[in-house]
Design an enzyme around this catalytic site. Structure first.
Site, PDB file in Angstrom:
ATOM      1  N   GLY A   1       0.772  -1.229   0.000  1.00 17.62           N
ATOM      2  CA  GLY A   1       0.000   0.000   0.000  1.00 17.62           C
ATOM      3  C   GLY A   1       0.801   1.275   0.000  1.00 17.62           C
TER       4      GLY A   1
ATOM      5  N   GLY B   1      -1.080   4.041   0.972  1.00 14.06           N
ATOM      6  CA  GLY B   1      -2.180   4.845   1.492  1.00 14.06           C
ATOM      7  C   GLY B   1      -1.672   5.894   2.458  1.00 14.06           C
TER       8      GLY B   1
ATOM      9  N   GLY C   1      -1.195   5.161   6.977  1.00 10.78           N
ATOM     10  CA  GLY C   1      -0.527   3.939   7.396  1.00 10.78           C
ATOM     11  C   GLY C   1      -0.119   3.079   6.222  1.00 10.78           C
TER      12      GLY C   1
ATOM     13  N   VAL D   1      -0.096  -0.493   4.107  1.00 11.21           N
ATOM     14  CA  VAL D   1      -1.059  -1.544   3.801  1.00 11.21           C
ATOM     15  C   VAL D   1      -0.334  -2.822   3.417  1.00 11.21           C
ATOM     16  CG1 VAL D   1      -3.078  -2.162   2.433  1.00 11.21           C
ATOM     17  CG2 VAL D   1      -2.583   0.232   2.911  1.00 11.21           C
TER      18      VAL D   1
ATOM     19  N   LYS E   1      -4.429  -2.693   6.952  1.00  6.47           N
ATOM     20  CA  LYS E   1      -3.776  -1.395   7.098  1.00  6.47           C
ATOM     21  C   LYS E   1      -3.319  -1.216   8.524  1.00  6.47           C
ATOM     22  CE  LYS E   1      -4.458   2.302   4.979  1.00  6.47           C
ATOM     23  NZ  LYS E   1      -4.922   3.471   4.261  1.00  6.47           N
TER      24      LYS E   1
ATOM     25  N   ASP F   1      -8.956  13.260   2.352  1.00  7.77           N
ATOM     26  CA  ASP F   1      -7.770  12.891   1.573  1.00  7.77           C
ATOM     27  C   ASP F   1      -8.169  12.208   0.268  1.00  7.77           C
ATOM     28  OD1 ASP F   1      -5.095  12.802   0.997  1.00  7.77           O
ATOM     29  OD2 ASP F   1      -4.634  11.107   2.305  1.00  7.77           O
TER      30      ASP F   1
END
Ligand SMILES: *[C@@H]1O[C@H](CO)[C@@H](O)[C@H](O)[C@H]1NC(C)=O
Ligand SMILES: *[C@@H]1O[C@H](CO)[C@@H](O)[C@H](O)[C@H]1NC(C)=O
Ligand SMILES: *[C@@H]1O[C@H](CO)[C@@H](O)[C@H](O)[C@H]1NC(C)=O
Ligand SMILES: *[C@@H]1O[C@H](CO)[C@@H](O)[C@H](O)[C@H]1NC(C)=O
Ligand SMILES: *[C@@H]1O[C@H](CO)[C@@H](O)[C@H](O)[C@H]1NC(C)=O
Ligand SMILES: *[C@@H]1O[C@H](CO)[C@@H](O)[C@H](O)[C@H]1NC(C)=O
Ligand SMILES: *[C@@H]1O[C@H](CO)[C@@H](O)[C@H](O)[C@H]1NC(C)=O
Ligand SMILES: *[C@@H]1O[C@H](CO)[C@@H](O)[C@H](O)[C@H]1NC(C)=O
Ligand SMILES: *[C@@H]1O[C@H](CO)[C@@H](O)[C@H](O)[C@H]1NC(C)=O
Ligand SMILES: *[C@@H]1O[C@H](CO)[C@@H](O)[C@H](O)[C@H]1NC(C)=O
Ligand SMILES: *[C@@H]1O[C@H](CO)[C@@H](O)[C@H](O)[C@H]1NC(C)=O
Length: 831
Positions: A495, A497, A500, A502, A517, A612
């Site tokens: 991830g 993202g 945090g 992923v 996550k 976001d």
């Protein structure tokens, strides 16, 4: 004898030239032309001139000091427009005011907006050029529309600003500004939305109302309050001879200086006072990923290790990595971490760790696939993880801090890098095959179960509103150990993202692939709050939202378990050349996303502001539908008063301006981010792109330019796109990205517009002009991404309280008022 004679000749020469051209009352019908005798109007004393002066490969119109060489220009008309050719005439005209007319072609360019009632003009001895109406009332004066210079007896009123030029000889709007703020502070910022953290110089008369900056004939700079009291002296009186002169200019290097000319015969300006002694002080002097360092007293920009200048001829534009990077496919052992000391940056971190050692900080960044740079303060033992680009870098001011820069291993030597790349590819290949094999096994072992599950899920989508069924789908609570083994000790980082990292994982005894996550820092207090939040997120069910399946609240660990979207994010589809989606597919995706956001804003039981929205947070399912990820998390990560946490904020380039303006953030912030992303979807490129012509670098600006010029088709890579549809999309995007939140439509209206129901009115320029320029065509340029702020002042707290008052608290509220008024009127029609 000879001396006396030549003095006589000199003075008679001066006298005769003055006698020839001196005009103080300029009547209607008067004209100037760039070449020949008639190129300017002088003030009565002959000190100032208004007219054409050579500029670039043509001429500009402006005001300058006539007796001083080289020519010192103190005001420029249409400063952001290209120079005029020599074949033009400047006219004071009854119908159009002050205009420049092309002799061939007949194009007419307005020099002073709204001067059509002018009946005479005058170049005053103060350096003020004034237009009068028929009753000799002033209708316009250059002192009210300053460019970069303040003259004696001129004042900078509340909300007005000076903007530096590009260089000493190029008067185009440059990088820096000084603003007389409404709150009484006189502040210097890089050009762009003003965020307190970007200020680099500041003098305050806080608490006073309607403060003005003044320069008097003695060269004193001071602040006056509403009743005319001196509330702050900035400089002391400078003694010069009677014909001496002063000016205060914000120079191209971002420093505000007071200059004096001791007598008009010396022709040398001397610096009496500067806002900063250190030329590296102005923030943004060096571009992104570079830092400013002094060589003797001159500022020089240097790139971070592993970075090269974007344009080696213009080193202040910033730097980019000197190799193409594909961090998402690399594993941690493929990174080197380079260490640099004593640099300072804007610390726009997404995660912060206290009481940790320097080595742990380095490792923390190396392990995290989101982390590109870490800053460690050894004094406070604080470690901050950041993403690129870095801004406001300076050498020698970082104290005992260390900057860690992550770069792909092996890129240190050129030959080594090639080998490394090949190995890496092999590596990816093997991992790819391995994971395929695993996926196959999983499928084979649990085919029936997955099939059953699919049917269940499908049914759930069909019965979205069936509340009985919704309650059936309960969130599962996991232990940390369970998730650790599900992810094979967090091996497979997939991830990028926010909030945090992923990981890919398998739950239900290998029956289900999920995305797990690991939240970086949860600030929500206590287990109950966390569980309540999880329940709130778990209750959201929409085909365009990624489903939360479970969570883990265990010791200090906070993890979330989501459905796995194997096709990755929208960013991959938009920005990778091998995965393009066609136009119709892209339109469908914008509607998917708009419906998802609409659900969060208006159809959920509690309103959720995403905060976001960006292509990385839009995931694609196997049918090509878009689903929004990461919603509801902003609230979890909200800081409480005691901890300083800067992790929560939108992503650079997508955040709405109100985040920087101490304004309450409402659902309209998501509308803004959606608008930016809409352009990215239309154009299949990033909002900020450096490898394109200057005027195309910021997509939103370019889109407006294309729209204004009626050339929207330039925005889209394909040829055969329905122009009407495209224009509709562009209009929606422009409405969504209005700086003024209340001008933006709600998501409901966005959906209607995308579907083509209503007529869409012509959108105004998203970056509202400030109104202080006063000169036509002087639209406030949006700064490129690098200069857009990202940091949200920690004082903005009432974030998740739905606020519908939408009152702008911006200093430039004046002209916002205009656009807000008309826009609200229009939106009001269908609310
Ligand atoms: C300029 O001159 C005209 C006549 O030539 C006169 O009517 C006008 O009032 C003057 N304007 C000013 C500001 O002196
Ligand atoms: C400029 O002025 C000179 C003398 O002052 C005159 O001879 C000449 O014709 C003028 N040129 C133009 C273009 O008006
Ligand atoms: C001034 O600088 C701008 C931006 O760097 C450039 O586009 C323009 O051509 C320059 N103008 C002149 C007259 O040099
Ligand atoms: C233009 O000038 C007229 C006359 O001075 C004034 O009434 C009007 O308000 C001005 N308009 C703007 C937009 O400044
Ligand atoms: C300027 O300085 C004052 C106090 O010195 C401070 O309150 C204010 O926040 C500063 N910054 C800005 C951007 O006004
Ligand atoms: C601020 O002062 C200027 C002149 O000093 C005056 O024209 C203006 O009305 C004042 N504004 C406010 C809001 O008091
Ligand atoms: C201006 O400053 C003077 C002296 O500090 C003070 O007495 C006066 O009240 C101030 N005026 C305003 C409008 O604040
Ligand atoms: C500013 O300077 C003037 C003259 O130098 C002095 O009379 C005045 O008291 C000063 N004001 C403040 C607020 O320092
Ligand atoms: C200097 O300025 C004074 C007054 O402004 C003027 O009388 C004189 O002619 C100027 N001297 C020169 C050399 O321009
Ligand atoms: C003006 O400055 C130049 C260099 O900065 C110096 O050489 C020259 O002597 C100065 N002229 C006067 C009249 O001060
Ligand atoms: C990239 O930068 C590093 C560090 O400055 C350097 O060692 C390496 O040779 C550069 N690589 C390329 C491809 O220029």
């Amino acid at each position: 004898m000879a001396v006396v004679f030549s003095l006589f000749v000199l003075s008679s020469l001066i006298f005769s030239t003055e006698a020839q051209t001196r005009v103080s009352n300029i009547s209607l019908g008067s004209s100037l032309s760039p070449t020949g005798n008639n190129s300017h109007w002088l003030s009565e004393s002959g000190q100032f001139a208004f007219g054409f002066s050579p500029y670039g490969n043509g001429f500009s119109v402006g005001i300058w000091l006539e007796n001083i060489r080289p020519r010192t220009v103190v005001w420029t008309a249409n400063r952001d427009e290209p120079p005029f050719s020599s074949d033009v005439t400047l006219l004071l005209n009854a119908e159009r005011g002050l205009v420049v007319q092309e002799n061939q072609g007949g194009r007419v360019i307005s020099i002073i907006a709204n001067a059509s009632f002018a009946s005479s003009a005058s170049m005053l001895d103060t350096g003020n050029f004034v237009l009068y109406d028929s009753s000799s009332e002033i209708i316009w004066q250059s002192f009210d529309s300053p460019t970069d210079t303040l003259l004696p007896s001129q004042r900078l009123s509340s909300r007005q600003r000076l903007v530096s030029g590009v260089s000493e000889t190029n008067h185009t709007s440059g990088k820096f500004q000084i603003i007389m703020q409404r709150d009484g502070n006189l502040v210097q910022y890089p050009v762009g939305p003003r965020e307190p953290d970007a200020a680099y110089w500041n003098i305050t008369a806080a608490g006073e109302k309607n403060v003005t900056l003044n320069l008097d004939l003695n060269g004193r700079l001071y602040l006056l309050n509403d009743t005319g009291f001196v509330v702050k002296n900035i400089t002391e009186r400078v003694s010069v001879s009677r014909d001496g002169f002063h000016r205060a200019t914000i120079d191209a290097d971002g420093i505000f200086r007071l200059y004096s000319l001791h007598s008009n015969q010396s022709s040398n300006w001397s610096i009496q006072w500067s806002s900063s002694a250190n030329k590296c002080d102005p923030k943004g002097l060096c571009g992104v990923n570079s830092y400013c360092t002094l060589m003797d007293t001159d500022p020089v920009c240097k790139c971070l290790t592993g970075f090269d200048f974007i344009d080696s001829a213009r080193t202040n534009l910033g730097c980019r990595r000197n190799h193409t990077e594909d961090a998402s496919t690399r594993k941690e052992q493929n990174f080197d971490v380079v260490e640099l000391s004593s640099l300072s940056w804007e610390e726009d971190s997404y995660a912060t760790f206290d009481s940790i050692s320097k080595d742990d900080c380095r490792e923390e960044c190396r392990r995290d696939c989101n982390c590109e740079v870490a800053i460690y303060h050894s004094f406070r033992q604080v470690c901050k993880k950041l993403k690129l680009p870095l801004r406001y870098g300076r050498a020698g001011t970082g104290g005992r801090s260390t900057t860690f820069v992550k770069m792909p291993a092996g890129s240190r030597t050129i030959s080594g890098e090639k080998v490394e790349k090949r190995e890496l590819r092999m590596d990816i290949f093997i991992t790819g095959i391995a994971s395929l094999a695993i996926a196959f096994c999983v499928l084979a072992f649990s085919g029936v179960l997955i099939y059953r599950h699919r049917i269940r899920q499908y049914k759930r989508v069909m019965d979205q509103r069936d509340s009985k069924f919704v309650e059936d789908v309960t969130l599962k609570s996991f232990t940390y150990e369970e998730l650790k083994s599900a992810t094979n000790n967090f091996m497979d980082c997939i991830g990028k993202g926010g909030f945090g990292t992923v990981f890919r994982g398998v739950i239900s005894n290998g029956k289900r692939i999920v995305a797990i996550k690991r939240l970086e820092r949860v600030v929500a207090d206590g287990e109950r709050d966390f569980r309540n939040e999880m329940k709130a997120i778990g209750k959201t069910h929409h085909r365009n939202l990624v489903q939360l399946l479970g969570y883990c609240y265990d010791g200090t660990n906070r993890l979330l378990v989501y459905e796995y979207m194997k096709n990755g994010s929208l960013a991959d589809f938009l920005f990778r050349s091998d995965l393009k989606i066609n136009w119709d597919g892209r339109i469908a995706i914008t509607l998917n996303i708009a419906r998802g956001i609409f659900y969060l804003h208006e159809e959920c039981h509690v309103q959720i502001i995403h905060c976001d929205i960006k292509p990385e947070n839009i995931l694609m399912d196997d049918k090509g539908h878009a689903k929004i990820a990461d919603f509801g998390l902003a609230k979890l990560l909200m800081p409480n008063q005691s901890k300083t946490f800067t992790g929560i904020r939108g992503t650079r380039g997508y955040v709405a301006p109100e985040w920087h303006w101490n304004m309450p953030v409402t659902v309209k912030a998501d509308v803004y981010s959606f608008g930016v992303m809409l352009f990215e979807i239309i154009c299949c490129r990033r909002n900020m792109e450096v490898n394109v012509p200057d005027n195309e670098q910021v997509l939103v600006n370019w889109a407006y330019d294309c729209f204004k010029a009626n050339e929207v088709q330039r925005l889209v890579p394909e040829d055969e796109v329905d122009r009407k549809k495209l224009e509709r999309m562009v209009k929606v995007g422009l409405w969504c990205t209005q700086d003024e939140p209340s001008s933006r439509p709600t998501m409901k209206k966005v959906i209607l517009m995308l579907e083509g129901t209503p007529q869409i009115p012509k959108p105004p320029n998203p970056a509202t002009p400030t109104g202080v320029g006063g000169v036509s065509g002087d639209r406030m340029k949006r700064p490129p991404l690098a200069e857009r702020p990202t940091h949200r002042p920690s004082s903005v707290m009432p974030l998740f309280v739905a606020n519908h008052s939408n009152k702008p608290i911006d200093d430039f509220g004046v002209s916002h008022g205009v656009s807000r008024f008309s826009a609200t009127k229009w939106w009001g029609k269908w609310s």
